[in-house]
Design a protein around this motif. Sequence first.
Motif, mmCIF file in Angstrom:
data_model
loop_
_atom_site.group_PDB
_atom_site.id
_atom_site.type_symbol
_atom_site.label_atom_id
_atom_site.label_comp_id
_atom_site.label_asym_id
_atom_site.label_seq_id
_atom_site.Cartn_x
_atom_site.Cartn_y
_atom_site.Cartn_z
ATOM 1 N N TYR A 115 5.210 4.938 5.457
ATOM 2 C CA TYR A 115 6.619 4.679 5.144
ATOM 3 C C TYR A 115 7.502 4.909 6.371
ATOM 4 O O TYR A 115 8.457 4.154 6.608
ATOM 5 C CB TYR A 115 7.061 5.584 3.998
ATOM 6 N N LEU A 116 7.196 5.933 7.165
ATOM 7 C CA LEU A 116 7.966 6.156 8.387
ATOM 8 C C LEU A 116 7.737 5.042 9.399
ATOM 9 O O LEU A 116 8.609 4.744 10.213
ATOM 10 C CB LEU A 116 7.573 7.502 9.009
ATOM 11 N N LEU A 117 6.582 4.407 9.365
ATOM 12 C CA LEU A 117 6.292 3.317 10.298
ATOM 13 C C LEU A 117 6.992 2.025 9.907
ATOM 14 O O LEU A 117 7.398 1.242 10.769
ATOM 15 C CB LEU A 117 4.786 3.058 10.355
ATOM 16 N N THR A 118 7.128 1.777 8.600
ATOM 17 C CA THR A 118 7.614 0.480 8.127
ATOM 18 C C THR A 118 8.977 0.542 7.451
ATOM 19 O O THR A 118 9.691 -0.451 7.431
ATOM 20 C CB THR A 118 6.608 -0.120 7.137
ATOM 21 N N GLY A 119 9.326 1.674 6.860
ATOM 22 C CA GLY A 119 10.564 1.762 6.097
ATOM 23 C C GLY A 119 10.493 1.064 4.759
ATOM 24 O O GLY A 119 11.520 0.887 4.104
ATOM 25 N N TYR A 157 -2.519 2.384 9.802
ATOM 26 C CA TYR A 157 -1.440 2.096 10.741
ATOM 27 C C TYR A 157 -1.489 0.645 11.213
ATOM 28 O O TYR A 157 -0.449 -0.015 11.353
ATOM 29 C CB TYR A 157 -1.525 3.034 11.944
ATOM 30 N N GLU A 158 -2.709 0.145 11.474
ATOM 31 C CA GLU A 158 -2.839 -1.243 11.898
ATOM 32 C C GLU A 158 -2.361 -2.198 10.800
ATOM 33 O O GLU A 158 -1.670 -3.188 11.073
ATOM 34 C CB GLU A 158 -4.295 -1.541 12.255
ATOM 35 N N SER A 162 1.103 -4.692 11.075
ATOM 36 C CA SER A 162 0.676 -6.067 11.298
ATOM 37 C C SER A 162 1.879 -7.015 11.305
ATOM 38 O O SER A 162 2.734 -6.950 10.417
ATOM 39 C CB SER A 162 -0.301 -6.499 10.202
ATOM 40 N N PRO A 163 1.998 -7.915 12.285
ATOM 41 C CA PRO A 163 3.150 -8.829 12.331
ATOM 42 C C PRO A 163 3.116 -9.904 11.259
ATOM 43 O O PRO A 163 4.109 -10.592 11.054
ATOM 44 C CB PRO A 163 3.048 -9.437 13.728
ATOM 45 N N HIS A 171 8.485 -9.145 1.475
ATOM 46 C CA HIS A 171 8.835 -8.238 2.553
ATOM 47 C C HIS A 171 10.019 -8.735 3.375
ATOM 48 O O HIS A 171 10.398 -8.089 4.357
ATOM 49 C CB HIS A 171 7.632 -8.029 3.467
ATOM 50 N N ARG A 172 10.590 -9.872 2.989
ATOM 51 C CA ARG A 172 11.764 -10.368 3.711
ATOM 52 C C ARG A 172 13.058 -9.754 3.188
ATOM 53 O O ARG A 172 14.076 -9.794 3.882
ATOM 54 C CB ARG A 172 11.835 -11.892 3.597
ATOM 55 N N HIS A 173 13.026 -9.203 1.995
ATOM 56 C CA HIS A 173 14.224 -8.602 1.422
ATOM 57 C C HIS A 173 14.228 -7.107 1.738
ATOM 58 O O HIS A 173 13.224 -6.421 1.540
ATOM 59 C CB HIS A 173 14.253 -8.824 -0.089
ATOM 60 N N PRO A 174 15.346 -6.585 2.227
ATOM 61 C CA PRO A 174 15.391 -5.154 2.576
ATOM 62 C C PRO A 174 15.319 -4.273 1.338
ATOM 63 O O PRO A 174 15.780 -4.643 0.261
ATOM 64 C CB PRO A 174 16.742 -5.021 3.291
ATOM 65 N N GLU A 175 14.730 -3.097 1.523
ATOM 66 C CA GLU A 175 14.637 -2.128 0.441
ATOM 67 C C GLU A 175 15.816 -1.170 0.502
ATOM 68 O O GLU A 175 16.459 -1.008 1.547
ATOM 69 C CB GLU A 175 13.320 -1.354 0.543
ATOM 70 N N PRO A 176 16.111 -0.504 -0.598
ATOM 71 C CA PRO A 176 17.236 0.453 -0.598
ATOM 72 C C PRO A 176 16.979 1.568 0.413
ATOM 73 O O PRO A 176 15.885 2.144 0.441
ATOM 74 C CB PRO A 176 17.245 0.984 -2.032
ATOM 75 N N PRO A 177 17.953 1.889 1.256
ATOM 76 C CA PRO A 177 17.758 2.950 2.252
ATOM 77 C C PRO A 177 17.795 4.321 1.583
ATOM 78 O O PRO A 177 18.169 4.450 0.416
ATOM 79 C CB PRO A 177 18.953 2.745 3.199
#
Length: 356
Positions: A115-119, A157-158, A162-163, A171-177
């Motif tokens: 979660y810290l890597l991707t948000g 982690y990989e 991954s791009p 995954h194009r829509h932002p999640e609640p911060p």
Amino acid sequence: MTQSPATPLPPPNERRRLREAASLTQAQVAARLGVARETVRAWESGRTTPRGRRREAYTRLLAELAKTPRKRSAPEEATERPEETAPEAASLLTPAQAFDALYAFCAPALVRQAYLLTGRRGLARASVERAFQLAWQRWPEVARDRDPAGWVRATAYECALSPWHRFRLRHRHPEPPPAIASDRALLDVLLKLPPPQRRTLLLYDGVGLDLPETAAETEASTPATANRLVHARQAVAARLPDLADPAELHRRLAELASTARLRTAKPLTVRAGSERKARFWTRAAIAFTVALIGTTALTLRTAPTHYEPSVPPGEAVQGVPPRMAPGALSEAELELRAKLREETVSGPERLVPQAH
């Protein structure tokens, strides 16, 4: 008074077992004794033996751990090293039981780290599940690995970084911060770091790996890893001056990861998903092989059975008119050309060619 060298001290394996039974990491034991984490690791491996007051303090701590196990808090579980708390697999465990034990101890912390890597909470869970699915498919290899938890962490982690995730619609829509402003600011700074720097910062300041271990896991040289770590710390300190201290940064990373409230799937679900995907790809490979064999058989069936030599150069080919080379004009062609030239001159001015 300095403790006598004859003070009884458990053997290295027992020291590690007592620490793991109390759910303590090497970094936590080192903090309580006032030494470096590498020193505790050397004591547990048997490379060195504590002396003097450190031996006395270490002996008292091990005695306390043998009597009163300690329960971890949520922030400590967030970025801890799973391999430091996972119990040693017994030789009598079946592969499924060993996998379930590894998953139970590693998955919660890995999801928080992802979660810290991707948000993204969903992506973090999916990455960890995918990593454990690959581990179950290659379980004989992973079980014999020197650091199974590190193998799964590197794979997770990989998958998380991954791009190809950018092409997935969900995954194009932002999640609640995060709800807390300080957590939002820290997560925003982390996500703006380049992925190699973000991963290095999390492994070193979040998980607690040393520099050579971080370099090995990120497949980079030690100088390059140190350079990434320095630039990542500078970027964080430029936006959040309060986190210039590595100890404070470690604490804030643990708090941010623990506030995500992430849940993991059950080990049985992960193993079933891994086996289902393995069956799918096996059937796909069989279908592709059958199609390739059928195509080859069809080609052999329809291919010519005898060799037809090509026409040698210089030989006449029937049905093709001979090539004509340009020659002198006939009388009719000469009269037609003269007539066209006369009519062009007597036409409108805009059609008269200009001589240059």
